[in-house]
Design an enzyme around this catalytic site. Structure first.
Site, PDB file in Angstrom:
ATOM      1  CG  ASP A 115     -15.930  42.919  10.877  1.00  0.00           C
ATOM      2  OD1 ASP A 115     -16.435  41.780  10.920  1.00  0.00           O
ATOM      3  OD2 ASP A 115     -14.775  43.142  10.470  1.00  0.00           O
ATOM      4  CG  ASN A 117     -27.333  35.008   7.100  1.00  0.00           C
ATOM      5  OD1 ASN A 117     -27.367  34.102   6.261  1.00  0.00           O
ATOM      6  ND2 ASN A 117     -27.217  36.274   6.766  1.00  0.00           N
ATOM      7  CE1 TYR A 120     -18.921  30.249   3.096  1.00  0.00           C
ATOM      8  CE2 TYR A 120     -19.287  28.370   1.656  1.00  0.00           C
ATOM      9  CZ  TYR A 120     -19.789  29.356   2.483  1.00  0.00           C
ATOM     10  OH  TYR A 120     -21.136  29.445   2.697  1.00  0.00           O
ATOM     11  CE  LYS A 166     -20.309  29.641   6.527  1.00  0.00           C
ATOM     12  NZ  LYS A 166     -21.180  30.455   7.408  1.00  0.00           N
ATOM     13  CB  THR A 214     -28.184  23.525  -1.705  1.00  0.00           C
ATOM     14  OG1 THR A 214     -29.485  24.089  -1.558  1.00  0.00           O
ATOM     15  CG2 THR A 214     -28.210  22.062  -1.366  1.00  0.00           C
ATOM     16  CG  ASP A 274     -24.854  40.063  -3.607  1.00  0.00           C
ATOM     17  OD1 ASP A 274     -25.530  39.812  -4.632  1.00  0.00           O
ATOM     18  OD2 ASP A 274     -24.796  41.189  -3.073  1.00  0.00           O
TER      19      ASP A 274
END
Lengths: 237, 98
Positions: free
Chosen positions: A56, A83, A148, A152, A179, A184
């Site tokens: 993790d 990523n 989210y 970021k 974009t 998933d």
């Protein structure tokens, strides 16, 4: 696991089990890099120039142990692609604290830990490339993506400041803001919400893996030595 | 351990072509008045020492942990205090594992 010859460039890609991470890992392994990848689960694919670590990215002890192994095995790290990321679509008033914490842990703390340890491995060779992942959800202030997008936004801030802090060792730090791509990460988003999101983009379509590697190629290129602290959004955002 | 730190400081000074009138000893300051490395040099030194110790002991080591941050007197004052601190961390790690 294979050990590359010392001359072979070594890259770390996080979140490499599937999606963009798997694509980038295979893409660079096919192009002469030795790729170390990691995710919480075993890899679903293989390549002679790919090794997988299961961890993790928000677990500091596990991250440090992975880098100790990379140091021992390869003795170098040329690039790190941050990523790994998770997302949730939900109204703020309906988002549990535990969900927000989990998102920040993977997206923000994970990026911080990987970049910190990557830079330490890059210092002896006085060069390196770190590419982080942001999202267009941040500049577009997308409703339903508060945690989210905020996680970021923090990655963008880390990117700009790390670019300054790492520049004495010629380590560049940049971020790509893709974009939505058919992975998933967005598969759980209702079709009507995705259609509305796409409608807000100047380029009204999903992104592609190839568009992402086009940008990572740019950041990784030797000629990009003075490209640092930049956030490059796709889709015209 | 002192030898390892001295070698690391020497390598960093060589990168900057900085010449010291006296050799590097346990008393050579790393922070404050008379320091031989600037702030970037100190970061490079800490990372370099972590890398060298990891190679030497086969165990990852982090010099900037809560313990280092909470000490009233910085373990990074001199080459000698840094060497002592690294030694302490290695002993603590060994103890934890035994």
């Amino acid at each position: 696991m294979n050990s590359p010859p010392n001359q072979q460039r070594v890259m770390l890609v996080t979140g490499s089990r599937k999606g963009i991470g798997a694509y980038l890992s295979q893409y660079y392994a096919d192009r002469g890099w030795h790729v170390a990848g990691c995710s919480r689960s075993p890899a679903e694919w293989g390549h002679p120039d790919y090794n997988h670590y299961q961890l993790d990215v928000g677990d500091e002890t596990a991250v440090v142990a992975m880098f100790a192994d990379i140091r021992k095995r390869y003795g170098r790290l040329d690039a790190a692609i941050n990523n790994a990321g998770i997302a949730t679509m939900n109204h703020v008033m309906l988002t549990p604290g535990a969900t927000a914490e989990r998102i920040f842990r993977t997206n923000t703390l994970g990026t911080f830990l990987i970049a910190r340890e990557a830079a330490k491995l890059m210092v002896p060779r006085q060069t390196g490339r770190i590419v982080n992942f942001s999202t267009v959800a941040h500049p577009l202030n997308l409703e339903g993506e508060a945690t989210y997008a905020a996680s970021k936004a923090a990655v963008e801030s880390l990117t700009r400041i790390m670019a300054r802090e790492f520049s004495p060792w010629n380590i560049t730090v940049n971020a790509i803001g893709p974009t939505p791509i058919d992975t998933d990460l967005i598969r759980g988003v209702p079709a009507d919400k995705m259609a509305r999101l796409i409608e807000r983009l100047p380029n009204k379509r999903l992104g592609t893996f190839e568009e992402v590697s086009h940008v990572t190629n740019f950041f990784l290129a030797p000629e990009s030595n003075c490209i640092t602290g930049q956030i490059l959004y796709l889709g015209g955002v | 351990m002192l030898e390892l730190i001295v070698k690391s400081v020497q390598d960093i000074l060589n990168l900057t072509d900085k010449k010291l009138a006296e050799g590097i000893t346990a008393d050579t300051p790393l922070v404050g008045a008379g320091r031989v490395v600037d702030s970037i040099g100190l970061v490079t030194l800490i990372v370099d020492v972590e890398n060298r110790v990891a190679e030497h002991t086969n165990r990852p080591i982090s010099l900037m942990d809560d313990r280092a941050m909470s000490q009233t007197r910085s373990p990074f004052r001199t080459v000698g205090t840094l060497a002592e601190y690294v030694q302490e961390l290695i002993h603590a790690d060994l103890k934890e594992r035994s």
